[in-house]
Scaffold this motif. Structure first.
Motif, mmCIF file in Angstrom:
data_model
loop_
_atom_site.group_PDB
_atom_site.id
_atom_site.type_symbol
_atom_site.label_atom_id
_atom_site.label_comp_id
_atom_site.label_asym_id
_atom_site.label_seq_id
_atom_site.Cartn_x
_atom_site.Cartn_y
_atom_site.Cartn_z
ATOM 1 N N THR A 123 2.433 1.624 -3.432
ATOM 2 C CA THR A 123 1.458 2.101 -4.407
ATOM 3 C C THR A 123 1.212 3.599 -4.218
ATOM 4 O O THR A 123 1.189 4.374 -5.183
ATOM 5 C CB THR A 123 0.127 1.346 -4.234
ATOM 6 O OG1 THR A 123 0.407 -0.041 -4.123
ATOM 7 C CG2 THR A 123 -0.803 1.580 -5.407
ATOM 8 N N ALA A 124 1.074 3.984 -2.938
ATOM 9 C CA ALA A 124 0.819 5.403 -2.644
ATOM 10 C C ALA A 124 1.978 6.258 -3.114
ATOM 11 O O ALA A 124 1.795 7.364 -3.634
ATOM 12 C CB ALA A 124 0.573 5.580 -1.154
ATOM 13 N N LYS A 176 0.840 -1.205 0.000
ATOM 14 C CA LYS A 176 0.000 0.000 0.000
ATOM 15 C C LYS A 176 0.874 1.252 0.000
ATOM 16 O O LYS A 176 0.612 2.217 -0.702
ATOM 17 C CB LYS A 176 -0.902 0.018 1.246
ATOM 18 C CG LYS A 176 -1.982 -1.033 1.218
ATOM 19 C CD LYS A 176 -3.118 -0.595 0.312
ATOM 20 C CE LYS A 176 -4.003 -1.799 0.026
ATOM 21 N NZ LYS A 176 -4.907 -1.576 -1.095
ATOM 22 N N GLN A 185 4.060 5.574 -5.586
ATOM 23 C CA GLN A 185 4.082 5.627 -7.051
ATOM 24 C C GLN A 185 3.020 6.589 -7.587
ATOM 25 O O GLN A 185 3.221 7.219 -8.621
ATOM 26 C CB GLN A 185 3.878 4.217 -7.622
ATOM 27 C CG GLN A 185 5.132 3.366 -7.500
ATOM 28 C CD GLN A 185 4.839 1.882 -7.554
ATOM 29 O OE1 GLN A 185 3.672 1.465 -7.478
ATOM 30 N NE2 GLN A 185 5.879 1.083 -7.698
ATOM 31 N N ARG A 186 1.897 6.693 -6.864
ATOM 32 C CA ARG A 186 0.828 7.555 -7.349
ATOM 33 C C ARG A 186 0.806 8.914 -6.657
ATOM 34 O O ARG A 186 -0.126 9.679 -6.815
ATOM 35 C CB ARG A 186 -0.515 6.873 -7.128
ATOM 36 C CG ARG A 186 -0.628 5.590 -7.912
ATOM 37 C CD ARG A 186 -1.974 4.949 -7.693
ATOM 38 N NE ARG A 186 -1.951 3.592 -8.207
ATOM 39 C CZ ARG A 186 -2.847 2.686 -7.898
ATOM 40 N NH1 ARG A 186 -3.824 2.985 -7.050
ATOM 41 N NH2 ARG A 186 -2.784 1.477 -8.409
ATOM 42 N N SER A 187 1.804 9.097 -5.775
ATOM 43 C CA SER A 187 1.906 10.362 -5.053
ATOM 44 C C SER A 187 0.662 10.682 -4.235
ATOM 45 O O SER A 187 0.162 11.803 -4.235
ATOM 46 C CB SER A 187 2.208 11.500 -6.036
ATOM 47 O OG SER A 187 2.559 12.638 -5.341
ATOM 48 N N GLN A 188 0.130 9.654 -3.535
ATOM 49 C CA GLN A 188 -1.037 9.867 -2.678
ATOM 50 C C GLN A 188 -0.575 9.898 -1.227
ATOM 51 O O GLN A 188 -0.447 8.839 -0.598
ATOM 52 C CB GLN A 188 -2.041 8.717 -2.857
ATOM 53 C CG GLN A 188 -2.547 8.578 -4.284
ATOM 54 C CD GLN A 188 -3.282 7.278 -4.501
ATOM 55 O OE1 GLN A 188 -2.876 6.245 -3.982
ATOM 56 N NE2 GLN A 188 -4.362 7.320 -5.283
ATOM 57 N N GLU A 189 -0.331 11.105 -0.707
ATOM 58 C CA GLU A 189 0.242 11.143 0.643
ATOM 59 C C GLU A 189 -0.697 10.584 1.707
ATOM 60 O O GLU A 189 -0.272 9.929 2.641
ATOM 61 C CB GLU A 189 0.745 12.531 1.039
ATOM 62 C CG GLU A 189 -0.172 13.727 0.805
ATOM 63 C CD GLU A 189 -0.311 14.081 -0.680
ATOM 64 O OE1 GLU A 189 -1.461 14.176 -1.124
ATOM 65 O OE2 GLU A 189 0.700 14.230 -1.380
#
Lengths: 398, 278
Positions: free
Chosen positions: B244-245, B241, B247-251
């Motif tokens: 993935t975060a 998780k 790689q997608r830049s979801q802080e």
């Protein structure tokens, strides 16, 4: 019969042991050998025998090799050369299996800092040696409890070592060693970590136990007082060599060399020298054949003020004073019975000097030394004071 | 001057060595990949299927007893685990825990005997010490590469990389613990005629227990810290998780998954430390 027989036992620490050994044979000193080979001489050709039931003390200052020597006996340290014979086996040469058997059955060790396992209770610590031998649970618990009773710890069996005082911990150490019922107890400075009062108690108790159990004990100490107190014989070590072996008296009275002499100088002699060391051959008269005339003759000859009276078998009967004897002679009396006095102070052969000092103080006549009622000697005040003062109370006659 | 010697093909040699190992030990790697992988997978699935409430209760009970019946750790465990559940990361948590569990167990099974061997043999110590140094200083990512070559992707290579990374502390601490046993106690054991194994099991290991457990604690923590890195080669769980975060830049999701790892770490750490006190 000797239980342990040690011959030419040496330990060299370092790499060039052979070289060091041959230098030793050539008579080089410890320091020179260290300089030449980098090897330290731990024990230098120790030879001695320990008799069954004997308390054999190995004494020396720190660095004298005494702790190494005791570890050579059960091979916690492997000897470089020499033999250790125990019950017909040369421990220096035997294989692992035999060595283990001897350690399990014949020799137990007591350690300076007790060497107890902190995660085991007193009982479990005591059982250790038996557990190692594979003895079943009930039997070893029973034997361990017996051993703990012996050292007076019967009610502490479920405590852990750190809940006990130093003296009690060492009792556990002793019980652990006794539980195996070994022939030989090796005690490495066993009481050195204890404070002086407890130490004395432990020494007394050890001697009591020794009386009861007749174990052979090899006791290492740096304390001469302790050595003299408990040792039947003492081996004095210096720089890895044994300098003298003898009874406590022999060591005190006839130090083998300057080193021993310096060592024994500060011992409190009053505790060690006894009546037998400072007594003189007594002047006596025989009540069955001597009358006042002979008595007076002897008193005059020796310049005495009184003389002891014995019978034919040298049993002490009493004493007569010079004045009484003179009067008896003037009254033409034939024997000494009527003027015999019996209020003389007496001591046994083993009485320590400080005890004699107390009674001689207000005694009217010299102290009589008797054994089974027999007159052995007399002690005059001067001899006691001399012995206490310069430590050399041995008179020519004694 | 410096170019006098042409570039030494070290990288190529290593390639060759790894290829050779892959081919030669295929017969070992394959069953590990298949059967052991299956086993780990099943365990993780099984754990995820236990109702979360029951797991939380069990953990709370364990925390209660190991912490000497105090409530701090119990409260933290309940709230922390509930938070992970609340964030919908329960299954990931179970996968991560499984990974840590297996990596730690294998590390300990290898590490304690290696540490014992090291403590008993000067020779072993001379050889093993630099290997441990190497294992600990080499960047952890590097282990992922041969892990993939040997075991493909998934949980097994993740465990493999974690084991390599996490084993050194338990080896070192075991060695240290045994070497630290006081000389007098070792002598006492010898003087009573112990065999080597009696001495080890009745004296040395009990005496070294606390030190060894400190090493075990370190090993478990390192295994956990490797979990995020292992997700790069397809190990599922919280680490995945986080990756993935990243790689997608979801802080937001990244931190939430990160919190999950922190909560797991704190619970494991406190429980194992408390175990060591008892």
């Amino acid at each position: 019969m000797s239980v342990i027989s040690v011959k030419n036992l040496s330990k060299i620490f370092g790499k060039k042991t052979k070289e060091a050994l041959s230098l030793l044979d050539e008579g080089y000193a410890k320091e020179e050998i260290l300089e030449k080979t980098g090897c330290t001489v731990g024990v230098n050709r120790a030879t001695f025998e320990v008799e069954e039931g004997e308390v054999f003390v190995i004494m020396g200052l720190s660095g004298s090799g005494k702790s190494t020597l005791v570890r050579l006996l059960n091979r916690l340290i492997d000897p470089t050369e020499g033999d250790v014979e125990v019950g017909g086996e040369n421990l220096a040469k035997v294989g692992k299996e035999t060595l283990r058997k001897v350690r399990r059955e014949k020799m137990s060790m007591v350690f300076q800092k007790f060497g107890l396992f902190p995660f085991r209770t007193v009982l479990e610590n005591t059982e250790f040696g038996l557990e190692i031998q594979g003895i079943n649970k009930e039997e070893r618990a029973e034997k361990a409890k017996e051993a703990l009773e012996l050292v007076g710890l019967g009610s502490f069996i479920h405590q852990y070592p750190d809940q006990l005082s130093g003296g009690m911990q060492q009792r556990v150490g002793l019980a652990r060693a006794l539980a195996n019922d070994p022939e030989v107890l090796l005690m490495d400075e066993a009481f050195s970590a204890l404070d002086p009062l407890i130490r004395k108690d432990m020494q007394d108790e050890l001697l009591d136990l020794q009386q009861k159990m007749k174990k052979t004990i090899i006791f290492i100490t740096h304390d001469l007082d302790e050595a003299l107190r408990i040792g039947d014989r003492i081996a004095l070590m210096k720089d890895g060599s044994i300098v003298q072996i003898g009874t406590p008296e022999e060591i005190l009275v006839n130090p083998a060399n300057d080193y021993v002499e310096r060592f024994v100088e500060d011992v409190d002699r009053s505790k060690v020298l006894t009546a037998s060391h400072i007594m003189k051959r007594p002047e006596t008269v025989d009540i069955e054949k001597h009358g006042p005339r002979v008595a007076l003759e002897r008193i005059r000859e020796q310049g005495l003020s009184s003389i002891y009276v014995v019978d034919r078998s040298r049993q002490l009967k009493g004493y007569v004073t010079a004045d009484d004897v003179k009067q008896a002679r003037d009254n033409e009396q034939k024997d000494l019975h009527s003027i015999l006095r019996t209020d003389m102070p007496t001591v046994g052969l083993e009485a320590p000097i400080h005890e004699i000092f107390e009674i001689i103080h207000d005694a009217p006549v010299p102290v009589a030394v008797v054994e089974d009622g027999k007159m052995k000697g007399i002690i005059v005040r001067g001899a006691v004071i001399a012995a206490l003062a310069n430590g050399n109370g041995v008179t020519e006659d004694a | 001057m410096l170019n006098f010697i042409p570039e030494i093909p070290v990288a190529q040699w290593i390639n060759t060595a790894v290829d050779w190992m892959k081919d030669t030990f295929q017969f070992i790697f394959d069953p590990i990949k298949q059967d052991f992988g299956q086993f780990v997978e099943t365990t993780a699935d099984w754990l995820s299927q236990i109702p979360a409430l029951i797991v939380i209760l069990i953990v709370a009970l364990i925390a209660f007893f190991v912490s000497g019946k105090k409530f701090g750790l119990v409260a933290f465990s309940i709230i922390g685990l509930w938070f992970v559940y609340n964030q919908g990361l329960w299954e990931e948590l179970m996968y991560t825990f499984t990974l840590v569990l297996f990596a730690s167990l294998i590390s300990i099974i290898i590490g304690i005997p290696a540490g014992i061997w090291m403590s008993k043999s000067k020779w072993a110590q001379t050889i093993i010490t630099p290997i441990l140094d190497f294992m600990q200083t080499m960047p952890a990512f590097v282990y992922l590469i041969p892990a993939v070559v040997f075991f493909g992707i998934g949980m097994v290579p993740g465990i493999f990389a974690s084991v390599v990374f996490a084993t050194p502390p338990v080896v070192r601490f075991t060695n240290l613990g045994i070497r630290q046993v006081s000389n007098e106690l070792v002598e006492a054991a010898d003087a009573f005629g112990t065999t080597g194994s009696q001495k080890l099991f009745k004296v040395e290991l009990p005496m070294a227990r606390k030190t060894i457990m400190a090493g075990v604690n370190q090993t478990v923590m390192l295994a956990l810290s490797m979990v995020v890195i292992a997700s790069m080669i397809g190990a599922p769980g919280l680490g995945d998780k986080v990756l993935t975060a990243l790689q997608r830049s979801q802080e937001g999701p990244g931190f939430v998954a990160g919190f999950g790892i922190v909560i797991l770490a704190i619970i494991i750490d406190r429980v194992s430390q408390n175990l060591n006190k008892g």
